[in-house]
Design an enzyme around this catalytic site. Structure first.
Site, short mmCIF file in Angstrom:
data_model
loop_
_atom_site.label_atom_id
_atom_site.label_comp_id
_atom_site.label_asym_id
_atom_site.label_seq_id
_atom_site.Cartn_x
_atom_site.Cartn_y
_atom_site.Cartn_z
N VAL A 285 0.68 -1.15 0.03
CA VAL A 285 -0.27 0.12 -0.29
C VAL A 285 0.97 1.42 0.42
O VAL A 285 0.63 2.29 0.06
CB VAL A 285 -1.01 0.40 1.09
CG1 VAL A 285 -1.91 -1.26 0.97
CG2 VAL A 285 -0.13 -0.11 2.66
N HIS B 266 -4.26 -4.66 -1.95
CA HIS B 266 -4.92 -4.06 -0.87
C HIS B 266 -5.12 -2.58 -0.62
O HIS B 266 -4.82 -1.88 0.58
CB HIS B 266 -3.80 -4.62 0.14
CG HIS B 266 -3.44 -5.79 0.26
ND1 HIS B 266 -2.55 -6.79 0.95
CD2 HIS B 266 -5.06 -6.87 -0.08
CE1 HIS B 266 -3.07 -7.91 0.69
NE2 HIS B 266 -4.90 -8.25 0.08
N CYS C 144 -14.90 7.28 2.64
CA CYS C 144 -15.87 8.09 4.28
C CYS C 144 -16.16 6.87 4.40
O CYS C 144 -16.68 5.95 3.41
CB CYS C 144 -16.54 9.40 3.10
SG CYS C 144 -17.61 9.80 4.51
N CYS D 47 -19.32 15.14 2.44
CA CYS D 47 -20.53 15.25 3.49
C CYS D 47 -19.73 14.93 5.29
O CYS D 47 -20.76 14.95 6.10
CB CYS D 47 -21.18 13.55 3.79
SG CYS D 47 -20.44 12.13 4.71
N GLY E 102 9.07 -10.93 -1.32
CA GLY E 102 9.42 -9.92 -0.44
C GLY E 102 8.16 -10.73 0.36
O GLY E 102 7.19 -9.66 0.73
N THR E 103 7.48 -11.69 -0.12
CA THR E 103 5.73 -11.76 0.27
C THR E 103 6.09 -13.53 1.35
O THR E 103 6.55 -13.80 0.69
CB THR E 103 4.82 -12.04 0.12
OG1 THR E 103 4.00 -12.40 0.43
CG2 THR E 103 4.77 -12.91 -1.59
N SER E 104 5.72 -13.47 2.27
CA SER E 104 5.12 -14.37 3.13
C SER E 104 4.37 -15.52 3.00
O SER E 104 4.22 -16.49 3.10
CB SER E 104 5.04 -14.24 4.77
OG SER E 104 3.65 -13.32 4.62
C1 BJW Z 1 12.08 -10.32 1.92
C2 BJW Z 1 12.81 -9.02 2.18
C3 BJW Z 1 13.65 -8.52 1.64
C4 BJW Z 1 11.59 -9.22 4.61
N1 BJW Z 1 14.01 -8.46 0.93
N2 BJW Z 1 12.14 -10.59 1.15
C5 BJW Z 1 -8.72 -18.72 2.75
C6 BJW Z 1 -7.79 -18.88 3.84
C7 BJW Z 1 -7.68 -18.78 4.79
C8 BJW Z 1 -8.12 -18.10 5.37
C9 BJW Z 1 -8.12 -16.55 4.31
C10 BJW Z 1 -8.76 -17.66 3.02
N3 BJW Z 1 -9.29 -16.48 1.86
C11 BJW Z 1 -9.57 -15.07 3.03
C12 BJW Z 1 -9.01 -15.53 4.01
C13 BJW Z 1 -8.90 -14.63 5.42
C14 BJW Z 1 -7.79 -13.58 4.69
C15 BJW Z 1 -6.97 -14.04 5.35
O1 BJW Z 1 -5.74 -13.96 4.12
N4 BJW Z 1 -6.02 -14.68 6.51
C16 BJW Z 1 -5.03 -15.14 6.70
C17 BJW Z 1 -4.16 -14.46 7.55
C18 BJW Z 1 -4.96 -16.10 7.10
N5 BJW Z 1 -8.10 -12.37 3.98
C19 BJW Z 1 -8.64 -11.84 3.78
O2 BJW Z 1 -9.28 -11.69 4.58
C20 BJW Z 1 -8.36 -11.06 2.82
N6 BJW Z 1 -9.85 -10.61 2.72
C21 BJW Z 1 -10.99 -11.46 1.44
O3 BJW Z 1 -10.27 -12.40 0.99
O4 BJW Z 1 -11.87 -11.11 1.16
C22 BJW Z 1 -13.31 -12.66 1.28
C23 BJW Z 1 -13.19 -14.02 2.71
C24 BJW Z 1 -12.37 -13.07 3.50
C25 BJW Z 1 -13.31 -14.31 4.50
C26 BJW Z 1 -12.86 -14.69 4.46
C27 BJW Z 1 -12.39 -15.72 3.38
C28 BJW Z 1 -13.00 -14.61 2.32
C29 BJW Z 1 -8.26 -9.28 2.75
C30 BJW Z 1 -6.49 -9.29 3.11
C31 BJW Z 1 -6.37 -8.29 3.32
C32 BJW Z 1 -4.58 -7.74 3.73
N7 BJW Z 1 -4.82 -6.56 4.62
C33 BJW Z 1 -3.61 -6.02 4.68
C34 BJW Z 1 -3.53 -4.96 5.24
C35 BJW Z 1 -3.40 -3.86 4.41
C36 BJW Z 1 -3.25 -2.79 4.43
C37 BJW Z 1 -1.70 -2.16 5.46
O5 BJW Z 1 -0.81 -2.31 5.30
O6 BJW Z 1 -2.21 -2.03 6.40
O7 BJW Z 1 -2.55 -6.99 3.80
S1 BJW Z 1 -3.07 -7.55 6.10
C38 BJW Z 1 -1.29 -6.99 5.54
O8 BJW Z 1 -0.33 -8.85 4.87
C39 BJW Z 1 -0.76 -6.49 4.56
C40 BJW Z 1 -0.20 -7.27 3.57
O9 BJW Z 1 -0.09 -6.87 1.65
C41 BJW Z 1 -0.76 -8.37 3.53
C42 BJW Z 1 0.93 -9.69 3.07
O10 BJW Z 1 1.89 -9.45 3.69
P1 BJW Z 1 3.16 -9.83 3.36
O11 BJW Z 1 3.16 -8.18 1.37
O12 BJW Z 1 3.69 -10.98 2.74
O13 BJW Z 1 4.39 -9.84 4.05
P2 BJW Z 1 4.49 -10.38 5.47
O14 BJW Z 1 5.13 -9.07 6.57
O15 BJW Z 1 4.39 -11.24 6.00
O16 BJW Z 1 6.10 -10.95 4.48
C43 BJW Z 1 7.67 -10.25 4.22
C44 BJW Z 1 8.39 -11.27 3.77
O17 BJW Z 1 9.26 -10.25 3.25
C45 BJW Z 1 8.91 -12.37 4.45
O18 BJW Z 1 8.67 -13.68 3.63
C46 BJW Z 1 10.53 -11.98 4.81
O19 BJW Z 1 11.11 -13.18 4.90
C47 BJW Z 1 10.03 -11.38 3.44
N8 BJW Z 1 11.57 -10.22 3.42
N9 BJW Z 1 12.86 -8.11 4.12
C48 BJW Z 1 13.25 -10.19 -0.26
N10 BJW Z 1 14.84 -7.28 1.96
ZN ZN Z 2 -18.55 11.17 2.48
#
Ligand code: BJW
Ligand code: ZN
Length: 268
Positions: free
Chosen positions: A112, A128, A136, A178, A215-217
């Site tokens: 983001v 995301h 709003c 609003c 760079g994603t977990s």
């Molecule tokens: C390096 C490095 C370097 C470090 N070089 N590498 C199916 C199964 C189970 C659960 C679900 C499912 N489908 C949906 C869900 C629910 C949920 C979910 O996934 N939960 C899991 C945790 C289990 N998903 C949702 O709710 C999503 N909505 C959805 O699916 O709607 C329909 C639905 C809802 C409910 C049930 C079923 C369906 C929405 C997900 C929204 C995620 N939002 C966030 C916050 C965004 C706003 C903000 O920034 O504040 O998004 S959470 C956070 O995690 C953020 C990220 O984009 C996201 C992913 O994280 P990311 O990018 O992978 O970061 P890290 O920190 O995890 O990893 C970093 C990596 O980098 C690591 O591996 C390091 O080793 C590496 N690294 N330095 C290379 N230099």
């Molecule tokens: Zn408004």
């Protein structure tokens, strides 16, 4: 990763890249780590005493909008001070090279922070949302907003070492149209992703013949399912990460190390 193994993986991936006609890149927080932006999971994922992922929920915002706004104000301010790094720049280069050769490049990001945009990537699918968008809660109007601070009430707030304070609702960001309470334009847990973006990404996942996962977990869905879907079609997936992840075993190649160092070795 041993240096010899790393060099041999890099040579293999460079070869695959030469013959690819559509490269799909999926990025996560790790690509911005070397720009100074904390990732979500692991050591950097705490703000004050809170786990960053526990604040990225609609429940947290309903319960304490001031706290959640302090967290997002802090991150907006931090990101505005950071610059894209060599990994963001390498992807811009790859996009230009592929487009020049009449090939296809698609960039899908979970981030983001808008750093891909600031680096110069042309087409970006943001799963995301953005720290620099607002929605709003009342009239649902969506706006781009890079003001810092976003409102007077948040000036000097959000410091990680500070105590939690209460900020009256009237002093949080309000809608120009609003007067309703405004929220960050990001996708929180349990919320749906933009349907048109999801449909487009589904197409790309089914079309590409090479995928880089950077760079994603790979724990957050639906994003976590995309690269394994490419693998399941028998197409090569290359993971760039400082460590193994939940999905590593389903990928053909794993390039271990900070991606600002490793990606430029692949993309010249
Ligand atoms: C390096 C490095 C370097 C470090 N070089 N590498 C199916 C199964 C189970 C659960 C679900 C499912 N489908 C949906 C869900 C629910 C949920 C979910 O996934 N939960 C899991 C945790 C289990 N998903 C949702 O709710 C999503 N909505 C959805 O699916 O709607 C329909 C639905 C809802 C409910 C049930 C079923 C369906 C929405 C997900 C929204 C995620 N939002 C966030 C916050 C965004 C706003 C903000 O920034 O504040 O998004 S959470 C956070 O995690 C953020 C990220 O984009 C996201 C992913 O994280 P990311 O990018 O992978 O970061 P890290 O920190 O995890 O990893 C970093 C990596 O980098 C690591 O591996 C390091 O080793 C590496 N690294 N330095 C290379 N230099
Ligand atoms: Zn408004």
């Amino acid at each position: 990763m041993m240096l010899e193994k790393l060099s041999s993986e890099i040579a293999k991936v460079r070869n695959i890249l030469k013959t690819a006609s559509h490269v799909l890149v999926l990025t996560g927080a790790g690509i911005s780590a070397e720009s100074g932006i904390p990732t979500f999971r692991g050591a950097g994922g705490l703000w004050r005493k809170y786990d960053a992922t526990s604040l990225a929920t609609p429940q947290a915002f309903r319960q304490n909008p001031a706290l959640v706004w302090e967290f997002y104000h802090y991150r907006r301010e931090l990101v505005l001070k950071c610059e894209p790094n060599a990994a963001h720049v390498a992807l811009v280069k790859l996009e230009n090279q592929l487009l020049n050769d009449n090939k296809k490049f698609s960039l899908v990001t979970q981030n983001v922070d808008d750093l891909h945009f600031r680096a110069g990537s042309k087409t970006i699918y943001r799963l995301h949302g953005s720290l620099f968008e607002t929605i709003c809660t009342k009239c649902k109007v969506r706006k781009h907003n890079v003001d810092n601070p976003i409102c007077k009430g948040l000036e000097g707030k959000g410091l990680p070492e500070a105590e939690d304070i209460s900020i009256p609702l009237k002093d949080l960001p309000r809608c120009d149209e609003c007067g309703g309470l405004v929220r960050p334009g990001v996708v929180w847990f349990g919320e749906s992703l933009d349907q048109s973006v999801l449909e487009k990404v589904d197409e790309l996942v089914n079309e590409c013949d090479l995928c880089f996962v950077i760079g994603t977990s790979s724990v957050v869905y639906p994003a976590a399912a995309f690269a394994p879907q490419v693998s399941a079609r028998g197409k090569p997936v290359v993971e760039f990460n400082v460590e193994g992840t939940a999905a590593s075993s389903s990928f053909l190649h794993h390039i271990e190390g900070p991606c600002a160092k490793t990606l430029p070795l692949i993309i010249e």
